[in-house]
Design a protein around this motif. Sequence first.
Motif, short mmCIF file in Angstrom:
data_model
loop_
_atom_site.label_atom_id
_atom_site.label_comp_id
_atom_site.label_asym_id
_atom_site.label_seq_id
_atom_site.Cartn_x
_atom_site.Cartn_y
_atom_site.Cartn_z
N THR A 8 0.83 -1.21 0.00
CA THR A 8 0.00 0.00 0.00
C THR A 8 0.87 1.26 0.00
OG1 THR A 8 -1.75 -1.17 1.19
CG2 THR A 8 -1.81 1.25 1.24
N LEU A 9 1.92 1.28 0.82
CA LEU A 9 2.78 2.46 0.85
C LEU A 9 3.41 2.71 -0.52
CD1 LEU A 9 4.18 4.73 2.47
CD2 LEU A 9 6.07 3.12 2.86
N ASN A 10 3.88 1.66 -1.19
CA ASN A 10 4.49 1.85 -2.51
C ASN A 10 3.49 2.44 -3.50
OD1 ASN A 10 6.73 0.69 -1.36
ND2 ASN A 10 6.61 -1.23 -2.49
N LEU A 11 2.25 1.94 -3.46
CA LEU A 11 1.23 2.45 -4.38
C LEU A 11 0.87 3.90 -4.05
CD1 LEU A 11 -1.08 -0.69 -4.60
CD2 LEU A 11 0.44 0.19 -6.39
N VAL A 12 0.89 4.26 -2.78
CA VAL A 12 0.64 5.65 -2.39
C VAL A 12 1.79 6.54 -2.87
CG1 VAL A 12 0.50 7.23 -0.42
CG2 VAL A 12 -0.87 5.13 -0.43
N LEU A 13 3.02 6.11 -2.65
CA LEU A 13 4.17 6.93 -3.02
C LEU A 13 4.25 7.15 -4.53
CD1 LEU A 13 6.94 5.48 -0.66
CD2 LEU A 13 5.74 7.66 -0.45
N PHE A 14 3.77 6.19 -5.32
CA PHE A 14 3.79 6.33 -6.77
C PHE A 14 2.47 6.87 -7.33
CE2 PHE A 14 7.52 3.65 -6.39
CZ PHE A 14 8.35 4.18 -7.36
N GLY A 15 1.60 7.39 -6.47
CA GLY A 15 0.39 8.04 -6.93
C GLY A 15 -0.68 7.10 -7.45
#
Length: 283
Positions: free
Chosen positions: A234-241
């Motif tokens: 989830t954090l990776n998907l948030v960081l990449f928009g």
Amino acid sequence: MSDVSGQAAVVREVLPVVAARFADLVTRVPPDAPATRDWTVADTAAHVAAVATRYRRTFGGPARPPAAGVDAITVDTIAEMNNRTLREFTERDPAVLAAALRADTDAVLELTADADHARPVPWLGGSRVPLGGVLAHLLNELLVHGWDVARATRSPWPVPPREAAPFFDLFVVGMIRNDVGHLLDGPPPDDRRIAVAFRSGHTAPVTLVLHRGRVGVGDPGAPTDARVTFDPATLNLVLFGRVSRARAALTGRLRVTGRRPWRLPAFLRTVRLPTNAAPLPAG
């Protein structure tokens, strides 16, 4: 709690598996289907294949000077580099791209089999990333862009925390421990000192500190402004928009607490990742 020293071994184990899964996905769906607002499935496969090819060339030959302009790249101009690469990398047959991706991934693993995965290597924008972080970046490209294709074509694409976690530990934190170069140059820096603790059950606990536009790793136990408790995928998907912070918070997979949690947006305006190839609207 994760043993950071073991994350490189995890990357080496799962990278060929995820590459094969991505290759299978892009050959099963229509190549001209939109995967993001700007890229088709074939474009997305070409982008990921080009990244694997670049790393195979990086590790497979004598050291070469960086291409003109590479050291000046920031997270806000990576989109221009990606689009230029897609214009030059003209192959769009998913079967050809899938085969090349798997071959280049295998080659990268073979070429780095005996390497020191903690050794810093030059990356974009004059930054330096541990070798294991470069492999984690390739793994994350497969996971994030696989998510793009799967979401757009309503295909399954599970991202276990164990596969997603090395990107934060090895690439993000690894770069910050070494040298971010010019990669985070951008908006005028906030003069405030902002300390954010990042915690999950799959990564090593770390506090990142932003002060006057520069980011570093804080001392253990020092006061923090915000605490981010997260699921790595989830954090990776948030960081990449790909996923909004609000949506991630509603799922419970990203929680922000602390004495001054309202400082997190200012932190993320500087400590940010590229958000080009934006996903299609939810439908």
